[in-house]
Design a protein around this motif. Structure first.
Motif, PDB file in Angstrom:
ATOM      1  N   PRO A   1       0.374  -1.544  -0.135  1.00  0.00           N
ATOM      2  CA  PRO A   1      -0.176   0.657   0.626  1.00  0.00           C
ATOM      3  C   PRO A   1       0.872   1.548  -0.096  1.00  0.00           C
ATOM      4  O   PRO A   1       0.220   2.424  -0.514  1.00  0.00           O
ATOM      5  CB  PRO A   1      -0.790  -0.457   1.369  1.00  0.00           C
ATOM      6  N   ARG A   2       1.916   1.065   0.264  1.00  0.00           N
ATOM      7  CA  ARG A   2       2.688   2.498   0.731  1.00  0.00           C
ATOM      8  C   ARG A   2       3.632   2.713  -1.027  1.00  0.00           C
ATOM      9  O   ARG A   2       3.985   3.652  -0.945  1.00  0.00           O
ATOM     10  CB  ARG A   2       4.178   2.339   1.285  1.00  0.00           C
ATOM     11  N   LYS A   3       3.391   1.859  -1.180  1.00  0.00           N
ATOM     12  CA  LYS A   3       3.719   1.939  -3.464  1.00  0.00           C
ATOM     13  C   LYS A   3       3.232   2.236  -4.125  1.00  0.00           C
ATOM     14  O   LYS A   3       2.749   1.672  -5.530  1.00  0.00           O
ATOM     15  CB  LYS A   3       4.904   0.748  -3.722  1.00  0.00           C
ATOM     16  N   TRP A   4       2.023   3.127  -3.770  1.00  0.00           N
ATOM     17  CA  TRP A   4       1.142   3.163  -4.226  1.00  0.00           C
ATOM     18  C   TRP A   4      -0.014   3.532  -5.715  1.00  0.00           C
ATOM     19  O   TRP A   4      -0.160   3.034  -6.573  1.00  0.00           O
ATOM     20  CB  TRP A   4      -0.817   3.116  -3.643  1.00  0.00           C
ATOM     21  N   GLN A   5       1.591   4.997  -5.565  1.00  0.00           N
ATOM     22  CA  GLN A   5       2.219   5.108  -7.116  1.00  0.00           C
ATOM     23  C   GLN A   5       2.591   4.366  -8.263  1.00  0.00           C
ATOM     24  O   GLN A   5       2.637   4.752  -9.457  1.00  0.00           O
ATOM     25  CB  GLN A   5       2.773   6.744  -7.163  1.00  0.00           C
ATOM     26  N   GLU A   6       3.127   3.287  -7.698  1.00  0.00           N
ATOM     27  CA  GLU A   6       3.511   3.209  -8.772  1.00  0.00           C
ATOM     28  C   GLU A   6       2.856   1.364  -9.187  1.00  0.00           C
ATOM     29  O   GLU A   6       2.699   1.022 -10.526  1.00  0.00           O
ATOM     30  CB  GLU A   6       5.242   1.867  -8.446  1.00  0.00           C
ATOM     31  N   ARG A   7       2.460   0.736  -8.060  1.00  0.00           N
ATOM     32  CA  ARG A   7       1.235  -0.450  -8.582  1.00  0.00           C
ATOM     33  C   ARG A   7      -0.252   0.174  -7.721  1.00  0.00           C
ATOM     34  O   ARG A   7      -0.011   0.396  -6.788  1.00  0.00           O
ATOM     35  CB  ARG A   7       1.964  -1.849  -7.865  1.00  0.00           C
ATOM     36  N   ASN A   8      -1.473  -1.011  -8.177  1.00  0.00           N
ATOM     37  CA  ASN A   8      -2.706  -0.872  -7.417  1.00  0.00           C
ATOM     38  C   ASN A   8      -2.051  -2.371  -7.324  1.00  0.00           C
ATOM     39  O   ASN A   8      -1.766  -3.128  -6.632  1.00  0.00           O
ATOM     40  CB  ASN A   8      -3.854  -1.107  -8.544  1.00  0.00           C
ATOM     41  N   PRO A   9      -2.401  -1.470  -4.855  1.00  0.00           N
ATOM     42  CA  PRO A   9      -2.100  -2.570  -4.714  1.00  0.00           C
ATOM     43  C   PRO A   9      -3.199  -3.837  -3.948  1.00  0.00           C
ATOM     44  O   PRO A   9      -3.017  -4.602  -3.354  1.00  0.00           O
ATOM     45  CB  PRO A   9      -1.610  -1.658  -2.640  1.00  0.00           C
ATOM     46  N   ILE A  10      -4.695  -3.594  -4.231  1.00  0.00           N
ATOM     47  CA  ILE A  10      -5.014  -4.378  -4.752  1.00  0.00           C
ATOM     48  C   ILE A  10      -5.291  -5.586  -5.753  1.00  0.00           C
ATOM     49  O   ILE A  10      -4.779  -7.008  -5.278  1.00  0.00           O
ATOM     50  CB  ILE A  10      -6.893  -4.037  -5.367  1.00  0.00           C
ATOM     51  N   LEU A  11      -4.493  -5.295  -6.526  1.00  0.00           N
ATOM     52  CA  LEU A  11      -4.122  -5.906  -7.925  1.00  0.00           C
ATOM     53  C   LEU A  11      -3.793  -6.306  -8.915  1.00  0.00           C
ATOM     54  O   LEU A  11      -3.492  -4.831  -9.465  1.00  0.00           O
ATOM     55  CB  LEU A  11      -5.255  -7.353  -7.927  1.00  0.00           C
ATOM     56  N   ASP A  12      -1.916  -6.076  -8.614  1.00  0.00           N
ATOM     57  CA  ASP A  12      -1.080  -5.952 -10.218  1.00  0.00           C
ATOM     58  C   ASP A  12      -0.480  -7.237 -10.898  1.00  0.00           C
ATOM     59  O   ASP A  12       0.032  -8.395  -9.796  1.00  0.00           O
ATOM     60  CB  ASP A  12       0.062  -4.774 -10.081  1.00  0.00           C
ATOM     61  N   TYR A  13      -0.710  -7.758 -11.834  1.00  0.00           N
ATOM     62  CA  TYR A  13      -0.268  -8.782 -12.039  1.00  0.00           C
ATOM     63  C   TYR A  13       1.365  -9.030 -12.437  1.00  0.00           C
ATOM     64  O   TYR A  13       1.810 -10.207 -11.525  1.00  0.00           O
ATOM     65  CB  TYR A  13      -0.161  -8.658 -13.943  1.00  0.00           C
ATOM     66  N   ARG A  14       2.566  -7.710 -12.133  1.00  0.00           N
ATOM     67  CA  ARG A  14       3.357  -7.320 -11.924  1.00  0.00           C
ATOM     68  C   ARG A  14       3.752  -8.000 -10.719  1.00  0.00           C
ATOM     69  O   ARG A  14       5.060  -8.834  -9.901  1.00  0.00           O
ATOM     70  CB  ARG A  14       4.118  -6.173 -12.060  1.00  0.00           C
ATOM     71  N   ASP A  15       2.577  -7.870 -10.008  1.00  0.00           N
ATOM     72  CA  ASP A  15       2.995  -8.575  -8.152  1.00  0.00           C
ATOM     73  C   ASP A  15       3.162  -9.922  -8.003  1.00  0.00           C
ATOM     74  O   ASP A  15       3.097 -11.098  -7.539  1.00  0.00           O
ATOM     75  CB  ASP A  15       1.772  -8.156  -7.137  1.00  0.00           C
ATOM     76  N   VAL A  16       1.757 -10.420  -8.913  1.00  0.00           N
ATOM     77  CA  VAL A  16       1.566 -12.542  -8.901  1.00  0.00           C
ATOM     78  C   VAL A  16       2.197 -12.466  -9.558  1.00  0.00           C
ATOM     79  O   VAL A  16       2.828 -13.764  -8.751  1.00  0.00           O
ATOM     80  CB  VAL A  16       0.365 -12.374  -9.596  1.00  0.00           C
ATOM     81  N   TYR A  17       2.938 -11.936 -10.052  1.00  0.00           N
ATOM     82  CA  TYR A  17       3.830 -13.320 -11.328  1.00  0.00           C
ATOM     83  C   TYR A  17       4.397 -13.653 -10.703  1.00  0.00           C
ATOM     84  O   TYR A  17       5.356 -14.765 -10.964  1.00  0.00           O
ATOM     85  CB  TYR A  17       4.001 -12.246 -12.620  1.00  0.00           C
ATOM     86  N   PRO A  18       5.751 -13.374  -9.820  1.00  0.00           N
ATOM     87  CA  PRO A  18       6.482 -14.455  -9.049  1.00  0.00           C
ATOM     88  C   PRO A  18       6.657 -15.265  -8.628  1.00  0.00           C
ATOM     89  O   PRO A  18       7.334 -16.292  -8.326  1.00  0.00           O
ATOM     90  CB  PRO A  18       7.196 -13.327  -8.412  1.00  0.00           C
TER      91      PRO A  18
END
Length: 279
Positions: A181-198
């Motif tokens: 949530p602290r990086k909300w300007q970079e990624r959507n904290p709810i769901l972003d494919y880039r966070d799921v990929y790893p």
């Protein structure tokens, strides 16, 4: 010949189902919500009964935010009680906690004349620090439920896929709150494919039947006196769903959305919900 490809864990014990989480403090459905349940053939409602939090003095867990039942579900829909337990409750064992939790759920069912219950789900963001205590807690609950032939399930966060599987009948992979949530300007904290990929490469080998839960909610925050609205685009949800099911096709069998509310229903097109629930 032995295949040199990835071994895929098959969720054969899970039945095909459409589900939805209910995360409010009063069970009451309006006409839009009832129509949604019917239109999308929802046969399971995962309903939060209460939270378990540490007492103010930090000595023992206690129930909090218990739901009221001023309405009933449509006939034919299975209600699955959920209890959310904060992670600090699992930093050490607490005598009789499992027994108290199961007894409270049963009392709530009896008091509110709730039938068609065959399962309990526990939701906890356990970590390596709390995992051993949490798994023992689940073992005790499962033992309690075996006498009445209830299933036990638990939520599985993406980071928990790296841990040994919990002692439950199945898990619900929470495909939301994936970002910082602290990086909300970079990624959507709810769901972003880039966070799921790893985590995709861990799915095929995870030795526990899994359902999948996807976000349809909005998160509103006030950051430095600025109103910030987080909403996941339909295309992003479907992109992530496709990627997960490519690695583990059986994730399409049991699909859940979080959570049932008219605003969430109206946020997406009917066609989007049909694609999310498509098996």
């Amino acid at each position: 010949m032995i295949s040199c490809g990835k071994q895929r864990y098959q969720d054969e014990s899970l039945e095909q189902s459409n589900g939805v989480y209910y995360w409010r403090t009063d069970l009451h459905l309006d006409s839009t919500e009832r129509a949604f349940l019917k239109q999308h053939h929802i046969n399971k409602v995962y309903c939060r009964y209460f939270d378990v939090v540490m007492s103010d003095d930090g000595t023992e867990p206690k129930p909090n935010a218990t739901i009221a039942f001023t309405d009933t579900l449509p006939a034919g829909i299975e209600l699955i009680p959920i209890v959310y337990i904060t992670e600090d409750c699992m930093h050490k064992p607490h005598k009789d906690l499992a027994e108290k939790l199961v007894k409270r759920i049963m009392q709530m069912n009896e008091t509110n004349h709730i039938g068609n219950v065959h399962e309990i789900q526990i939701d906890c963001d356990y970590t390596s620090k709390s995992r051993a205590t949490y798994y023992q807690f689940l073992e005790t609950i499962k033992s309690q439920l075996s006498t009445i032939h209830y299933q036990l399930s638990t939520t599985i966060r993406l980071h928990q896929l790296s841990m040994p599987v919990p002692p439950v009948d199945y898990g619900v992979l929470m495909v939301y709150n994936t970002g910082d949530p602290r990086k909300w300007q970079e990624r959507n904290p709810i769901l972003d494919y880039r966070d799921v990929y790893p985590y995709l490469n861990k799915l095929a080998q995870y030795q526990l039947p899994l359902a999948a839960a996807y976000p349809v909610y909005q998160w509103i925050r006030n950051i430095q006196n600025v109103r910030i609205e987080h909403t996941v685009e339909a295309a992003e949800i479907l992109k992530v769903k496709k990627a997960l099911e490519k690695e583990r096709p059986s994730l399409s069998k049991a699909v859940i959305t979080y959570h049932l509310e008219t605003d969430n229903i109206n946020r997406y097109k009917t066609e989007t919900y049909e694609e999310i629930y498509h098996h």
